[in-house]
Design an enzyme around this catalytic site. Structure first.
Site, PDB file in Angstrom:
ATOM      1  CE  LYS A 119      -4.493   0.939   0.563  1.00 29.01           C
ATOM      2  NZ  LYS A 119      -5.661   0.248   0.035  1.00 29.01           N
ATOM      3  N   GLY A 164     -25.844   1.984   3.634  1.00 31.40           N
ATOM      4  CA  GLY A 164     -25.021   2.630   2.604  1.00 31.40           C
ATOM      5  C   GLY A 164     -25.453   2.269   1.203  1.00 31.40           C
ATOM      6  N   GLY A 174     -24.098   3.649  -1.718  1.00 37.30           N
ATOM      7  CA  GLY A 174     -23.125   4.308  -2.592  1.00 37.30           C
ATOM      8  C   GLY A 174     -22.867   3.454  -3.822  1.00 37.30           C
ATOM      9  CB  VAL A 234     -20.345  -1.291  -3.131  1.00 36.13           C
ATOM     10  CG1 VAL A 234     -20.610  -2.773  -2.906  1.00 36.13           C
ATOM     11  CG2 VAL A 234     -18.924  -1.082  -3.617  1.00 36.13           C
TER      12      VAL A 234
HETATM   13  P1  NAI Z   1     -19.295   5.151  -1.453  1.00 36.73           P
HETATM   14  O1  NAI Z   1     -18.562   6.288  -0.826  1.00 36.73           O
HETATM   15  O2  NAI Z   1     -19.645   5.204  -2.898  1.00 36.73           O
HETATM   16  O3  NAI Z   1     -20.652   4.885  -0.651  1.00 36.73           O
HETATM   17  C1  NAI Z   1     -20.764   4.893   0.733  1.00 36.73           C
HETATM   18  C2  NAI Z   1     -22.197   5.274   1.063  1.00 36.73           C
HETATM   19  O4  NAI Z   1     -22.402   5.112   2.464  1.00 36.73           O
HETATM   20  C3  NAI Z   1     -22.538   6.732   0.721  1.00 36.73           C
HETATM   21  O5  NAI Z   1     -23.752   6.767  -0.005  1.00 36.73           O
HETATM   22  C4  NAI Z   1     -22.664   7.381   2.100  1.00 36.73           C
HETATM   23  O6  NAI Z   1     -23.604   8.444   2.105  1.00 36.73           O
HETATM   24  C5  NAI Z   1     -23.145   6.209   2.941  1.00 36.73           C
HETATM   25  N1  NAI Z   1     -22.917   6.358   4.374  1.00 36.73           N
HETATM   26  C6  NAI Z   1     -21.848   6.858   5.025  1.00 36.73           C
HETATM   27  N2  NAI Z   1     -22.023   6.786   6.363  1.00 36.73           N
HETATM   28  C7  NAI Z   1     -23.228   6.210   6.556  1.00 36.73           C
HETATM   29  C8  NAI Z   1     -23.981   5.876   7.717  1.00 36.73           C
HETATM   30  N3  NAI Z   1     -23.538   6.113   8.945  1.00 36.73           N
HETATM   31  N4  NAI Z   1     -25.181   5.278   7.546  1.00 36.73           N
HETATM   32  C9  NAI Z   1     -25.670   5.033   6.313  1.00 36.73           C
HETATM   33  N5  NAI Z   1     -25.008   5.351   5.174  1.00 36.73           N
HETATM   34  C10 NAI Z   1     -23.806   5.935   5.306  1.00 36.73           C
HETATM   35  O7  NAI Z   1     -18.417   3.857  -1.116  1.00 36.73           O
HETATM   36  P2  NAI Z   1     -18.436   2.451  -1.860  1.00 36.73           P
HETATM   37  O8  NAI Z   1     -17.429   2.460  -2.939  1.00 36.73           O
HETATM   38  O9  NAI Z   1     -19.836   2.073  -2.153  1.00 36.73           O
HETATM   39  O10 NAI Z   1     -17.853   1.508  -0.717  1.00 36.73           O
HETATM   40  C11 NAI Z   1     -18.645   1.096   0.380  1.00 36.73           C
HETATM   41  C12 NAI Z   1     -17.783   0.307   1.355  1.00 36.73           C
HETATM   42  O11 NAI Z   1     -17.238  -0.836   0.692  1.00 36.73           O
HETATM   43  C13 NAI Z   1     -16.579   1.092   1.902  1.00 36.73           C
HETATM   44  O12 NAI Z   1     -16.327   0.675   3.217  1.00 36.73           O
HETATM   45  C14 NAI Z   1     -15.435   0.649   1.002  1.00 36.73           C
HETATM   46  O13 NAI Z   1     -14.192   0.768   1.644  1.00 36.73           O
HETATM   47  C15 NAI Z   1     -15.811  -0.814   0.774  1.00 36.73           C
HETATM   48  N6  NAI Z   1     -15.236  -1.365  -0.456  1.00 36.73           N
HETATM   49  C16 NAI Z   1     -15.527  -0.795  -1.669  1.00 36.73           C
HETATM   50  C17 NAI Z   1     -15.001  -1.321  -2.837  1.00 36.73           C
HETATM   51  C18 NAI Z   1     -15.349  -0.770  -4.181  1.00 36.73           C
HETATM   52  O14 NAI Z   1     -15.085  -1.448  -5.190  1.00 36.73           O
HETATM   53  N7  NAI Z   1     -15.939   0.406  -4.278  1.00 36.73           N
HETATM   54  C19 NAI Z   1     -14.080  -2.489  -2.778  1.00 36.73           C
HETATM   55  C20 NAI Z   1     -13.912  -3.063  -1.450  1.00 36.73           C
HETATM   56  C21 NAI Z   1     -14.457  -2.480  -0.346  1.00 36.73           C
END
Ligand code: NAI
Length: 367
Positions: free
Chosen positions: A86, A184, A186, A188
């Site tokens: 990393k 969440g 987002g 994913v």
């Molecule tokens: P993102 O940033 O696109 O989405 C996260 C979502 O969670 C946002 O819509 C945000 O408003 C919401 N959120 C934040 N705090 C919250 C809470 N307390 N209650 C409810 N909703 C809340 O992130 P993404 O890319 O969708 O990733 C989600 C998780 O998966 C993260 O932990 C990330 O590290 C993990 N991850 C993502 C990967 C990817 O390919 N994008 C790969 C491996 C892990």
């Protein structure tokens, strides 16, 4: 002496258990970075570059060491031909990143001659990776037609396979009619909500962003719940797709689910929390296993025939059987699933590499 050697201050830091930890400073171009290579026994260390305004150097070092080791386990658990590493750049990611800083970082990556391969992470955009990719061949996930692009749909697909394994293990049935509480929506979470909807699942959803909640309610007939109630929502499976540390001594006693299976990284706050879940009879899908679809997708770029979404999908499908094995072993040996996941990753690390094919890097340097 090259310009790189003249400008870059390189300080090797000895850390037990790590192959290489190096601080790199180029004051003239505003770079202060640390690259940590934890383990390359299965292949080059692949891991994202996090850009963050760490309060101190020690905070940055602690983060990069934890993340690099995590990548070794994730790669070994998913059986990719990569090791763990990393990098972090100490920089306020709210400010625009100077191009010369990204160029200096790419040169720092070149210093490792392919033992470390960088990718996007928190604070680093796809466009930033495009700049990095102009100066180093050791970068994946670039804004290039032949690159693997957005990992999120692949991560979501892997989580779906993991959820199928979990539901099948507990109820010996498909997902239809089961209730999923999704934290969440987002990149994913929303994709996963769609996959679950088409499998006949019932959804309870929460997000800080109300527009996303409205979208899921409309598109998938989901039931909205406030973000501070989602962890306690009565459901079959809790699906964390937001942030880390949510499974802890305070939250675990309040859970009303039979399983936790979601994408968030570092879901367990402490090493004891896996055992706490086990004691409550909640089956936990270890986060780095169920969310490895994005890593598997980007690793496909390193195969000699180049990136193929079909090969990535087929490899990601195996998350189902990997999780099944974890659940079976955990039950047989009366261990928590996070411990068993680590044991399997360590066994994979100790194995001889079956495939000695060198990762194939396609260079778009100065393209
Ligand atoms: P993102 O940033 O696109 O989405 C996260 C979502 O969670 C946002 O819509 C945000 O408003 C919401 N959120 C934040 N705090 C919250 C809470 N307390 N209650 C409810 N909703 C809340 O992130 P993404 O890319 O969708 O990733 C989600 C998780 O998966 C993260 O932990 C990330 O590290 C993990 N991850 C993502 C990967 C990817 O390919 N994008 C790969 C491996 C892990």
């Amino acid at each position: 002496m090259s310009t790189f050697e003249k400008n870059m201050k390189i300080r090797k830091i000895h850390v037990s258990g790590y192959e290489d930890v190096v601080e790199l400073i180029d004051e003239s171009r505003g770079l202060h970075a640390i690259i940590a290579i934890h383990n390359t026994s299965r292949g080059p260390a692949l891991g994202g570059t996090r850009v963050y305004p760490y309060a101190t150097f020690d905070h940055a070092l602690e983060d990069v060491l934890r993340l690099a080791k995590g990548m070794t386990y994730k790669a070994a658990g998913a059986n990719t031909q990569t090791g763990g590493g990393k990098s972090v750049i100490i920089f306020d990611n709210k400010k625009p990143k100077p191009k010369e800083m990204l160029q200096a970082f790419a040169e720092a990556v070149n210093y490792f001659k392919g033992r470390y391969i960088c990718a996007e992470d928190v604070g680093m955009s796809l466009a930033d990776m495009g700049i990095v990719g102009h100066y180093t061949a050791y970068a994946v996930g670039l804004p290039h037609p032949e690159s693997s692009q957005d990992p999120s749909p692949f991560t979501a697909f892997g989580v779906l396979k993991g959820i199928e394994a979990t539901v099948e293990y507990i109820w010996k049935s498909p997902l239809e009619g089961k209730i999923f509480a999704l934290q969440g929506l987002g990149a994913v979470g929303m994709e996963l909500a769609s996959y679950l909807f088409w499998q006949g699942a019932e959804l309870i959803v929460a997000d800080l962003d109300q527009e996303r909640v409205k979208k899921a309610v409309k598109a998938f007939g989901a039931t909205a719940i406030s973000p501070d109630k989602i962890l306690e929502a009565p459901c079959d499976v809790l699906v964390p797709c937001a942030m880390g540390g949510i499974l802890n001594s305070e939250s675990i006693p309040k859970l009303h689910c039979r399983a936790v299976a979601g994408a968030s990284n570092n879901q367990l706050l402490s090493a004891e929390d896996g055992q706490r879940l086990k004691q409550r009879g909640i089956l936990y899908a270890p986060d780095y296993v169920i969310n490895s679809g994005g890593l598997i997708n980007v690793c496909t770029e390193l195969e000699s025939s180049g990136y193929s979404p079909k090969r990535a999908r087929d490899q990601i499908t195996k998350i189902y059987s990997i999780l099944r094995e974890i659940y079976q072993r955990a039950e047989k040996r009366n261990l928590s699933t996070d411990i068993v996941a680590n044991q399997i990753a360590e066994e994979n690390l100790a194995k001889e590499r079956k495939n000695n094919e060198k990762p194939c890097l396609r260079s778009w340097v100065n393209a």
